[in-house]
Design an enzyme around this catalytic site. Structure first.
Site, mmCIF file in Angstrom:
data_model
loop_
_atom_site.group_PDB
_atom_site.id
_atom_site.type_symbol
_atom_site.label_atom_id
_atom_site.label_comp_id
_atom_site.label_asym_id
_atom_site.label_seq_id
_atom_site.Cartn_x
_atom_site.Cartn_y
_atom_site.Cartn_z
ATOM 1 N N LYS A 106 0.811 -1.218 0.000
ATOM 2 C CA LYS A 106 0.000 0.000 0.000
ATOM 3 C C LYS A 106 0.845 1.269 0.000
ATOM 4 C CE LYS A 106 -1.005 -0.436 4.990
ATOM 5 N NZ LYS A 106 -0.351 -1.755 5.143
ATOM 6 N N ASN B 244 -0.823 7.039 6.203
ATOM 7 C CA ASN B 244 0.127 6.106 6.796
ATOM 8 C C ASN B 244 1.499 6.166 6.139
ATOM 9 O OD1 ASN B 244 0.308 3.954 8.846
ATOM 10 N ND2 ASN B 244 0.747 2.619 7.108
ATOM 11 N N HIS C 84 -0.736 -8.109 12.017
ATOM 12 C CA HIS C 84 -1.062 -7.422 13.273
ATOM 13 C C HIS C 84 -1.798 -8.343 14.262
ATOM 14 C CE1 HIS C 84 0.341 -3.675 11.628
ATOM 15 N NE2 HIS C 84 -0.519 -3.726 10.648
#
Length: 465
Positions: A125, A148, A195
């Site tokens: 991304k 981000n 995560h």
């Protein structure tokens, strides 16, 4: 763009966390006339400097602790992405019924005319976001890469003249706290477990990714990886127009013509593969996703002139720092040892992608703080190109256990200099030394950037750039 319905100034808004996003959000809110209470449980010189910056704008500040009673009285709480959902200040807000959002949600309220291409996914991304911004600028558009990727959306809102476009990278944490996001174009690069040190399950992680589509409408444009069944499933049913990219077949709107070695978008060749100076098929996928997203964002981006500009943009783009970044060659140029910095690979699937792009014997530097994923999935690619795995940091025992019998694993400690020295001793002409850790950096470094910079410094000692 649908924005948050903010309470009117001078209502007090609590900002939790004083890293980059917290400072940006607090600054924006203070300048907009809100009473701001900002707090961070940490300590240190950098945090003190951040607190001073926000305090100079009139915000009330607590460093080293949170005033939970004050947070519970706030009209709104803005949480930094790094603050865990179960942190005491967020629990206090939930108990009091105070809404919790992120910096992106607040910033979008002040950017109603900026068009948004939002990018999420497990891997790729950041590169895709940078490509989208670069390609928009190649077309002459005023565009910024934010979210981000490093630049805060609130920083755009603080400008007198915000840009016309933003390429917005959204992590799962940011999506969780941005309930009104409605991008003009949304991109889903891929999905794989990540995560798991923060999420209770893969399903919970995917649910946050699905928030990209929460406000889908008839005019929404979605760009999704056709080669990824999980991504297709997540996007299915979202209102709007769906566009697909693929590196495996021609049944997509953007695809890699392997026989012709070229990128094909919307029915016509866009650029030859050799013009894209990025390693691996995964970066071909990133380029296809970015080009397709930019082209479907506006009819003017699909003209013959625009296609030529986009091809030039792909040719000009270079690898981002810490993302399969060639940093040095030791020994004879072209025939020596190549050192590649992939410090941004903080999960196992990212490292798997990096290994799949290797064609030479590879010494893999693997380790850091474990994130809950098994390392066994690296086995096939390690059997193909792996020469040695140097397992280091907190995760070293788990790596050694998972890859025993699959690859030659050498367990190291937490001295990064010693890891690099061992890699140098093992490497022979024609080899690759690849830092692709599959772990977070927080056992030994402040962040993946610091880890990558140290790798580059040590790799460059006595080598050619």
């Amino acid at each position: 763009m649908a924005g948050l319905s903010l309470p009117p100034p001078p209502a007090e808004i609590a900002v939790i966390g004083l890293a980059r996003s917290g400072v940006a959000a607090a600054s924006l809110l203070a300048r907009a006339g809100y009473a701001v209470y900002a707090s961070d449980a940490g300590a240190g010189a950098a945090l003190s400097a951040s607190a001073a910056t926000v305090g100079a704008l009139g915000a009330a500040i607590d460093v080293g602790h949170h005033d939970l009673a004050r947070i519970a009285r706030a009209a709104l709480v803005v949480a930094s992405p790094g603050v865990p959902p179960g942190a005491p200040p967020l629990e206090a807000a939930r108990r009091a019924g105070v809404p919790i959002v992120g910096e992106v949600e607040v910033a979008l309220h002040f950017l109603p005319r900026t068009r948004v291409v939002a990018i999420t996914g497990t891997n790729g991304k950041t590169t895709t976001t940078a490509l989208v911004g670069h390609l928009l600028r190649s077309l002459g558009q005023d565009a910024e890469d934010v979210g981000n990727i490093g630049t805060q959306v609130a920083d755009l809102a603080l400008r007198l003249a915000p840009p016309e476009w933003m390429a917005l990278e959204m992590s799962s944490f940011q999506l969780h706290d941005t309930p009104s996001l409605r991008p003009d174009v949304g991109v889903l690069t891929n999905l794989s477990p990540d995560h798991l040190d923060r999420y209770a399950s893969v399903a919970e992680y995917y649910a946050d990714k699905k928030r990209l589509f929460a406000n889908a409408g008839a005019r929404s444009q979605w760009v999704v990886n056709r080669d990824d069944p999980a991504a297709l499933d997540l996007a299915s049913g979202a209102a709007g127009t769906h566009w697909h990219f693929s590196v495996r077949g021609a049944d997509a709107h953007a695809w890699y013509d392997r026989a012709g070695d070229r990128l094909v978008v919307l029915g016509a060749p866009l650029a030859p593969r050799p013009s894209l100076a990025l390693l691996g098929d995964h970066n071909v996928a990133n380029a296809l996703a970015a080009a397709l997203a930019v082209m479907v964002a506006a009819p003017a981006h699909r003209t013959d002139e625009a296609r030529r500009a986009l091809a030039d943009g792909l040719n000009d783009f270079r690898a981002l720092k810490h993302r399969l970044e060639p940093v040095a060659t030791s020994g004879r140029s072209g025939g020596g040892v190549q050192w590649i910095n992939d410090s941004k690979a903080t999960n196992v699937s990212a490292t798997l992608v990096a290994l799949a792009g290797m064609t030479r014997p590879t010494i893999l530097l693997l380790g850091g703080r474990h994130k809950g994923e098994p390392y066994t999935v690296l086995g096939e690619q390690l059997r193909r190109v792996g020469k040695r795995v140097l397992a280091y940091g907190e995760a070293a025992p788990l790596i050694e256990r998972d890859l025993a019998g699959v690859a030659a694993v050498e367990r190291m400690g937490s001295d990064f200099g010693a890891v690099i020295a061992r890699a140098r001793a093992l490497a022979e002409p024609g080899d690759v030394v690849l830092l692709s850790p599959a772990c977070s950096s927080f056992d030994m470094f402040k962040n993946y950037e610091e880890r990558g910079e140290e790798f580059k410094r040590l790799a460059g000692q006595g080598t050619e750039y």
